[in-house]
Design a protein around this motif. Structure first.
Motif, PDB file in Angstrom:
ATOM      1  N   VAL A   1       1.750  12.865 -14.674  1.00 35.18           N
ATOM      2  CA  VAL A   1       2.510  13.377 -13.528  1.00 35.18           C
ATOM      3  C   VAL A   1       2.848  14.847 -13.750  1.00 35.18           C
ATOM      4  O   VAL A   1       3.469  15.192 -14.760  1.00 35.18           O
ATOM      5  CB  VAL A   1       3.818  12.581 -13.330  1.00 35.18           C
ATOM      6  N   PRO A   2       2.434  15.737 -12.841  1.00 37.59           N
ATOM      7  CA  PRO A   2       2.782  17.152 -13.001  1.00 37.59           C
ATOM      8  C   PRO A   2       4.245  17.414 -12.631  1.00 37.59           C
ATOM      9  O   PRO A   2       4.720  16.972 -11.586  1.00 37.59           O
ATOM     10  CB  PRO A   2       1.835  17.869 -12.019  1.00 37.59           C
ATOM     11  N   LEU A   3       4.943  18.091 -13.521  1.00 41.04           N
ATOM     12  CA  LEU A   3       6.329  18.492 -13.262  1.00 41.04           C
ATOM     13  C   LEU A   3       6.386  20.008 -13.241  1.00 41.04           C
ATOM     14  O   LEU A   3       5.972  20.670 -14.203  1.00 41.04           O
ATOM     15  CB  LEU A   3       7.270  17.949 -14.342  1.00 41.04           C
ATOM     16  N   HIS A   4       6.875  20.565 -12.151  1.00 37.81           N
ATOM     17  CA  HIS A   4       6.986  22.012 -12.003  1.00 37.81           C
ATOM     18  C   HIS A   4       8.402  22.397 -12.436  1.00 37.81           C
ATOM     19  O   HIS A   4       9.360  22.230 -11.682  1.00 37.81           O
ATOM     20  CB  HIS A   4       6.707  22.409 -10.558  1.00 37.81           C
ATOM     21  N   ILE A   5       8.512  22.890 -13.658  1.00 37.74           N
ATOM     22  CA  ILE A   5       9.810  23.209 -14.234  1.00 37.74           C
ATOM     23  C   ILE A   5      10.167  24.663 -13.914  1.00 37.74           C
ATOM     24  O   ILE A   5       9.361  25.570 -14.120  1.00 37.74           O
ATOM     25  CB  ILE A   5       9.816  23.006 -15.757  1.00 37.74           C
ATOM     26  N   ILE A   6      11.370  24.869 -13.422  1.00 36.90           N
ATOM     27  CA  ILE A   6      11.827  26.210 -13.067  1.00 36.90           C
ATOM     28  C   ILE A   6      13.060  26.541 -13.894  1.00 36.90           C
ATOM     29  O   ILE A   6      14.114  25.907 -13.747  1.00 36.90           O
ATOM     30  CB  ILE A   6      12.160  26.308 -11.564  1.00 36.90           C
ATOM     31  N   ASP A   7      12.901  27.499 -14.809  1.00 37.99           N
ATOM     32  CA  ASP A   7      14.039  27.989 -15.592  1.00 37.99           C
ATOM     33  C   ASP A   7      14.703  29.086 -14.769  1.00 37.99           C
ATOM     34  O   ASP A   7      14.037  29.964 -14.222  1.00 37.99           O
ATOM     35  CB  ASP A   7      13.540  28.538 -16.928  1.00 37.99           C
ATOM     36  N   THR A   8      16.017  29.031 -14.664  1.00 43.07           N
ATOM     37  CA  THR A   8      16.715  29.957 -13.773  1.00 43.07           C
ATOM     38  C   THR A   8      17.695  30.830 -14.529  1.00 43.07           C
ATOM     39  O   THR A   8      18.060  30.557 -15.672  1.00 43.07           O
ATOM     40  CB  THR A   8      17.504  29.164 -12.704  1.00 43.07           C
ATOM     41  N   ALA A   9      18.116  31.874 -13.862  1.00 44.36           N
ATOM     42  CA  ALA A   9      19.151  32.736 -14.418  1.00 44.36           C
ATOM     43  C   ALA A   9      20.453  31.954 -14.534  1.00 44.36           C
ATOM     44  O   ALA A   9      20.769  31.114 -13.694  1.00 44.36           O
ATOM     45  CB  ALA A   9      19.354  33.954 -13.517  1.00 44.36           C
ATOM     46  N   GLY A  10      21.215  32.203 -15.596  1.00 40.53           N
ATOM     47  CA  GLY A  10      22.502  31.552 -15.766  1.00 40.53           C
ATOM     48  C   GLY A  10      23.430  31.867 -14.613  1.00 40.53           C
ATOM     49  O   GLY A  10      23.517  33.016 -14.163  1.00 40.53           O
TER      50      GLY A  10
ATOM     51  N   VAL B   1       0.844  -1.207   0.000  1.00 38.82           N
ATOM     52  CA  VAL B   1       0.000   0.000   0.000  1.00 38.82           C
ATOM     53  C   VAL B   1       0.874   1.249   0.000  1.00 38.82           C
ATOM     54  O   VAL B   1       0.566   2.241  -0.657  1.00 38.82           O
ATOM     55  CB  VAL B   1      -0.958  -0.009   1.212  1.00 38.82           C
ATOM     56  N   LEU B   2       1.981   1.211   0.737  1.00 40.75           N
ATOM     57  CA  LEU B   2       2.900   2.348   0.760  1.00 40.75           C
ATOM     58  C   LEU B   2       3.459   2.611  -0.627  1.00 40.75           C
ATOM     59  O   LEU B   2       3.566   3.774  -1.054  1.00 40.75           O
ATOM     60  CB  LEU B   2       4.037   2.074   1.748  1.00 40.75           C
ATOM     61  N   GLY B   3       3.803   1.562  -1.365  1.00 38.43           N
ATOM     62  CA  GLY B   3       4.305   1.741  -2.726  1.00 38.43           C
ATOM     63  C   GLY B   3       3.271   2.376  -3.628  1.00 38.43           C
ATOM     64  O   GLY B   3       3.581   3.280  -4.409  1.00 38.43           O
ATOM     65  N   THR B   4       2.021   1.920  -3.521  1.00 38.40           N
ATOM     66  CA  THR B   4       0.940   2.512  -4.322  1.00 38.40           C
ATOM     67  C   THR B   4       0.698   3.957  -3.913  1.00 38.40           C
ATOM     68  O   THR B   4       0.460   4.824  -4.757  1.00 38.40           O
ATOM     69  CB  THR B   4      -0.353   1.695  -4.154  1.00 38.40           C
ATOM     70  N   ALA B   5       0.771   4.223  -2.610  1.00 41.74           N
ATOM     71  CA  ALA B   5       0.555   5.588  -2.116  1.00 41.74           C
ATOM     72  C   ALA B   5       1.642   6.531  -2.617  1.00 41.74           C
ATOM     73  O   ALA B   5       1.377   7.701  -2.910  1.00 41.74           O
ATOM     74  CB  ALA B   5       0.506   5.593  -0.590  1.00 41.74           C
ATOM     75  N   ARG B   6       2.884   6.047  -2.714  1.00 36.42           N
ATOM     76  CA  ARG B   6       3.956   6.887  -3.244  1.00 36.42           C
ATOM     77  C   ARG B   6       3.641   7.309  -4.677  1.00 36.42           C
ATOM     78  O   ARG B   6       3.883   8.450  -5.074  1.00 36.42           O
ATOM     79  CB  ARG B   6       5.279   6.130  -3.205  1.00 36.42           C
ATOM     80  N   GLN B   7       3.121   6.368  -5.473  1.00 32.78           N
ATOM     81  CA  GLN B   7       2.747   6.699  -6.841  1.00 32.78           C
ATOM     82  C   GLN B   7       1.611   7.737  -6.843  1.00 32.78           C
ATOM     83  O   GLN B   7       1.615   8.675  -7.639  1.00 32.78           O
ATOM     84  CB  GLN B   7       2.301   5.435  -7.589  1.00 32.78           C
ATOM     85  N   GLY B   8       0.659   7.553  -5.930  1.00 34.89           N
ATOM     86  CA  GLY B   8      -0.438   8.517  -5.834  1.00 34.89           C
ATOM     87  C   GLY B   8       0.035   9.884  -5.391  1.00 34.89           C
ATOM     88  O   GLY B   8      -0.495  10.907  -5.834  1.00 34.89           O
ATOM     89  N   ALA B   9       1.044   9.917  -4.521  1.00 35.94           N
ATOM     90  CA  ALA B   9       1.592  11.197  -4.074  1.00 35.94           C
ATOM     91  C   ALA B   9       2.278  11.923  -5.232  1.00 35.94           C
ATOM     92  O   ALA B   9       2.237  13.156  -5.317  1.00 35.94           O
ATOM     93  CB  ALA B   9       2.574  10.979  -2.928  1.00 35.94           C
ATOM     94  N   LEU B  10       2.907  11.161  -6.127  1.00 38.62           N
ATOM     95  CA  LEU B  10       3.518  11.786  -7.311  1.00 38.62           C
ATOM     96  C   LEU B  10       2.465  12.455  -8.173  1.00 38.62           C
ATOM     97  O   LEU B  10       2.671  13.548  -8.711  1.00 38.62           O
ATOM     98  CB  LEU B  10       4.266  10.734  -8.135  1.00 38.62           C
TER      99      LEU B  10
END
Length: 450
Positions: free
Chosen positions: A267-276, A206-215
């Motif tokens: 799966v949502p990915l929050h991409i952050i482009d940064t200053a060089g 269940v913990l393994g499935t929950a980790r996927q759900g948390a993602l």
């Protein structure tokens, strides 16, 4: 019309802010039939039927007209009497109608208070209540479907099965404590050791499935780091499939962090482009670089961009050494369109490296696959449910307590205590054992009107 009215009645606008074709006011409390009559000019609404009516102010003038729905408790969302006023979705008329509800004795609902009442009145358990907010906030179709499964009780069912088996195991252990003189080994006769091992395996599953759900719910925060003009903004645009960041050949074009959410396989990915990252005398660029390091500290993964033509220079090695040691990184060798190298994947000091061209798009799909691999995503499995960090913590604690129970198997009193703590941990997920202050934190994050 005057009537006795409960001070615990709450009201709120249940639809999103702004203008719309329809706006909904939700009211919950005790004995709301007189309330419905007062606002509808004396009409007696039929339970669970839509009644067309004007909605009246105290002086008898009409505020709006629309549908009135009356759900007597306990057969309602909150378990109390519930009224919904469905009128026109203009902000002004909604505020006027809400003010009239307050005038009739209701108070403004707090965030999540309707769902909290549903939980307190046993209409939903805590995991189901949380899934209401998760369904509203779902950022992908996969997340929405998984949140609905949780709302319908899929996650709760898994937890109840575990708790029931824990209770049975605790009964066996307690029997050895209650009848120490009996010539019966309750634990051995019932294969308690095997049951304990099986329970550990179930909790781990269940913990393994929950980790996927948390993602699915939380996603992952990915920060793009590298020297100026290495192609971070181009890569962000390629991943997002849109021109999010400004791209030029001028070093230092990106002077602040640019954030974009993309969805890969649900799966949502929050991409952050940064200053060089470089030494500079430009005051504005310095501020952007400071914000870059702040974003790096909070990230779950760093995409380290390297110009394929230059390779891993001394400057890049210095930059990589400055990254937090706990931060996983994925190396991206960009600009293969300017060399004869083909897109591909390799390993570098234990870290994956992807060769690609952000400009042409060659190798970008390979990077997407690696991003999912980095977070341990196994794909949208059947029966997947959303989970929160507190659920993962409770499952981890429950599993730890079961391991402790195995270690003290020959000492029944200690084993009994470990099993009790395991049950308490798992029961926190559904709210059967939950501190009041935790409830306050959970429901305060809901939107008003839900």
């Amino acid at each position: 019309m005057s009537f006795a009215y409960s001070p615990v009645t709450i009201a709120a606008i249940a639809t999103a802010p702004g203008r719309g074709g329809v706006g909904v006011i939700r009211v919950s409390g005790q004995n709301l039939l007189p309330f419905a009559q007062a606002i509808s000019g004396g009409k007696i609404p039929k339970p669970r039927y839509a009644t067309y009516s004007d909605f009246y102010a105290a002086d008898g003038s009409a505020i709006d007209n629309g549908l009135l729905l009356y759900f007597p408790g306990p057969n309602s969302f909150t378990g109390e009497d519930v009224i919904e006023l469905q009128g026109h979705g203009g902000p002004v008329v909604m505020k006027m109608l809400l003010a009239r509800c307050v005038e009739l004795g209701a108070r403004l609902a707090e965030p999540g208070e309707f769902t909290k009442r549903a939980f307190l009145n046993d209409k939903l358990d805590l995991a189901q209540a949380e899934s209401v907010a998760d369904l509203i906030d779902a950022s992908s179709e996969t997340a929405a479907k998984s949140a609905l499964k949780s709302l319908k009780g899929a996650f709760s069912h898994e937890i109840h099965v575990l708790v029931d088996e824990l209770i049975n195991l605790r009964m066996l252990v307690e029997a050895t404590l209650d009848f120490p003189e009996e010539d019966i080994d309750f634990l051995e006769a019932a294969n308690a050791r095997g049951k304990l091992a099986g329970l550990q395996a179930q909790v781990a599953k269940v913990l393994g499935t929950a980790r996927q759900g948390a993602l699915l719910r939380e996603g992952m925060h990915v920060v793009l780091v590298g020297p100026p003009n290495v192609g971070k903004s181009s890569l962000m645009n390629a991943l997002a499939g849109d021109d999010i960041a400004i791209v030029t050949d001028i070093a230092g074009t990106t002077r602040d962090t640019v954030r974009e959410e993309i969805v890969i396989d649900g799966v949502p990915l929050h991409i952050i482009d940064t200053a060089g990252l470089r030494d500079t005398d430009d005051v504005v660029e310095k501020i952007g670089i400071e914000r870059t390091w702040a974003a790096v500290e909070k990230a779950d993964l760093a995409l380290v961009l390297i110009d394929h033509r230059e390779g891993l220079t001394a400057e890049m090695q210095t930059l990589i050494a400055q990254l937090p040691t706990r931060l996983p990184r994925l190396f991206v060798y960009n600009k293969i369109d300017l060399t004869s190298e083909a897109a591909g994947l390799s390993m570098e000091d234990g870290h994956a490296s992807v060769r690609l061209s952000a400009k042409s798009g060659e190798g970008v799909d390979l990077l997407r696959q690696q991003l999912l691999a980095q977070v341990g995503w196994h794909g949208a499995e059947e029966g997947l449910f959303l989970a929160r960090e507190r659920h993962l913590e409770a499952l981890r604690e429950g599993l730890q307590r079961l391991v402790e129970a195995e270690l003290v198997y020959e000492q029944s009193e200690l084993m009994a205590e470990a099993l009790r703590l395991a049950q308490d941990a798992l029961s926190r997920i559904t709210g059967e054992f939950t501190p009041d202050d935790l409830l306050g934190v959970i429901f305060s994050r809901f939107c008003i009107g839900k």
